[in-house]
Design a protein around this motif. Structure first.
Motif, PDB file in Angstrom:
ATOM      1  N   LEU A  12       0.701  -1.103   0.090  1.00 52.71           N
ATOM      2  CA  LEU A  12      -0.117  -0.171   0.140  1.00 52.71           C
ATOM      3  C   LEU A  12       1.006   1.189   0.104  1.00 52.71           C
ATOM      4  O   LEU A  12       0.635   2.323  -0.599  1.00 52.71           O
ATOM      5  N   GLN A  13       1.838   1.168   0.688  1.00 47.26           N
ATOM      6  CA  GLN A  13       3.031   2.396   0.756  1.00 47.26           C
ATOM      7  C   GLN A  13       3.679   2.525  -0.438  1.00 47.26           C
ATOM      8  O   GLN A  13       3.556   3.635  -0.934  1.00 47.26           O
ATOM      9  N   ALA A  14       4.016   1.492  -1.273  1.00 48.41           N
ATOM     10  CA  ALA A  14       4.817   1.640  -2.439  1.00 48.41           C
ATOM     11  C   ALA A  14       3.577   2.286  -3.700  1.00 48.41           C
ATOM     12  O   ALA A  14       4.146   2.976  -4.257  1.00 48.41           O
ATOM     13  N   LEU A  15       2.387   1.771  -3.565  1.00 43.98           N
ATOM     14  CA  LEU A  15       1.533   2.445  -4.162  1.00 43.98           C
ATOM     15  C   LEU A  15       1.060   3.780  -4.003  1.00 43.98           C
ATOM     16  O   LEU A  15       0.764   4.663  -5.254  1.00 43.98           O
ATOM     17  N   GLN A  67      -4.838   9.872  -4.038  1.00 46.98           N
ATOM     18  CA  GLN A  67      -4.912  10.082  -2.405  1.00 46.98           C
ATOM     19  C   GLN A  67      -5.110   8.789  -1.578  1.00 46.98           C
ATOM     20  O   GLN A  67      -6.083   7.845  -2.324  1.00 46.98           O
ATOM     21  N   PHE A  68      -4.373   8.503  -0.737  1.00 43.72           N
ATOM     22  CA  PHE A  68      -4.482   7.248   0.273  1.00 43.72           C
ATOM     23  C   PHE A  68      -4.938   7.651   1.454  1.00 43.72           C
ATOM     24  O   PHE A  68      -4.496   8.541   2.166  1.00 43.72           O
ATOM     25  N   ALA A 108       0.258   4.699  15.529  1.00 48.37           N
ATOM     26  CA  ALA A 108       1.545   5.320  15.046  1.00 48.37           C
ATOM     27  C   ALA A 108       2.818   4.188  15.238  1.00 48.37           C
ATOM     28  O   ALA A 108       3.511   4.209  14.342  1.00 48.37           O
ATOM     29  N   ALA A 109       2.745   3.399  16.177  1.00 43.80           N
ATOM     30  CA  ALA A 109       3.811   2.105  16.347  1.00 43.80           C
ATOM     31  C   ALA A 109       3.736   1.514  14.772  1.00 43.80           C
ATOM     32  O   ALA A 109       4.648   1.016  14.202  1.00 43.80           O
ATOM     33  N   PHE A 110       2.466   1.124  14.631  1.00 46.38           N
ATOM     34  CA  PHE A 110       2.499   0.292  13.139  1.00 46.38           C
ATOM     35  C   PHE A 110       2.805   1.305  12.122  1.00 46.38           C
ATOM     36  O   PHE A 110       3.598   0.540  11.280  1.00 46.38           O
ATOM     37  N   GLU A 111       2.368   2.368  11.769  1.00 50.69           N
ATOM     38  CA  GLU A 111       2.823   3.117  10.992  1.00 50.69           C
ATOM     39  C   GLU A 111       4.425   3.403  10.916  1.00 50.69           C
ATOM     40  O   GLU A 111       5.198   3.245   9.754  1.00 50.69           O
ATOM     41  N   TYR A 117       1.004   7.774   4.733  1.00 49.24           N
ATOM     42  CA  TYR A 117      -0.344   8.371   4.233  1.00 49.24           C
ATOM     43  C   TYR A 117      -1.145   8.523   5.575  1.00 49.24           C
ATOM     44  O   TYR A 117      -1.131   7.409   6.511  1.00 49.24           O
ATOM     45  N   PRO A 118      -2.086   9.340   5.760  1.00 45.08           N
ATOM     46  CA  PRO A 118      -2.869   9.637   6.938  1.00 45.08           C
ATOM     47  C   PRO A 118      -3.918   8.755   7.152  1.00 45.08           C
ATOM     48  O   PRO A 118      -4.419   7.888   6.286  1.00 45.08           O
TER      49      PRO A 118
END
Length: 191
Positions: free
Chosen positions: A96-99, A109-110, A123-126, A133-134
């Motif tokens: 998802l981040q790569a896309l 927008q994601f 936040a730890a996961f991110e 993306y938010p």
């Protein structure tokens, strides 16, 4: 034997077959305490003439900013329903981040829609998965409730692609395959 009893006996295998093929229902009944119901990976695209009205909701991101779905209009938007304890969500995070990185220059927008976590857990996961993306803080179910036509409750992850009019153009139940999601985004950009 009465005609009604004969009919019920004849339909029993058919009715049992219908119930057995519903993987979401089977998972819900399993009682395995994994705390999520994994989608089956099915992909559904909605033809432009069947998409209906633009989605409507207003909700707050973890950073405190309020976003209205009307702001999505003019952009292809990806909504990914997730939470930190969801194993399939961890599997798809890198893709998802790569896309997001690939398509952000074209205006796509994601947004994540976190259905369970408090800010520190999200936040730890991110940080762990490099997600930039938010995400909406959706423990109160505002976004999920607005999207129940497309997102079965407790079916996480689910990913939606919205067209430039803010209408759902595609849905993936379960882990989003990178190539498939890329194709769905490209199709939405063309519609």
């Amino acid at each position: 034997m009465t005609a009604a009893a004969s009919l019920l006996l004849a339909l029993a295998p058919v009715l049992a077959g219908c119930a057995a093929s519903d993987s979401l229902a089977q998972q819900a009944r399993a009682g395995d305490e994994k705390n999520y119901i994994a989608g089956d990976g099915s992909v559904r695209e909605y033809a432009a003439e069947t998409r209906g009205e633009p989605v409507e909701f207003s909700s707050t991101l973890f950073g405190g900013k309020t976003v209205d779905a009307a702001d999505f209009r003019g952009h292809v938007t990806v909504l990914n329903f997730w939470y930190a304890g969801c194993a399939p969500c961890r599997v798809e995070a890198k893709d998802l981040q790569a896309l997001h990185t690939q398509f952000s220059a074209s205006g796509t927008q994601f947004y994540g829609v976190n259905v369970r976590d408090e800010a520190a857990t999200a936040a730890a996961f991110e940080r762990t998965f490099g997600t930039t993306y938010p995400s909406f803080e959706d423990r109160n179910g505002t976004v999920l409730l607005a999207m129940t036509r497309y997102v079965p409750p407790q079916s996480v992850p689910t990913t939606l692609v919205l067209d430039k009019q803010g209408r759902v153009s595609a849905r993936i139940l379960g882990t989003a395959d990178k190539g498939t999601l890329k194709s769905l985004i490209q199709a939405a950009q063309q519609s």
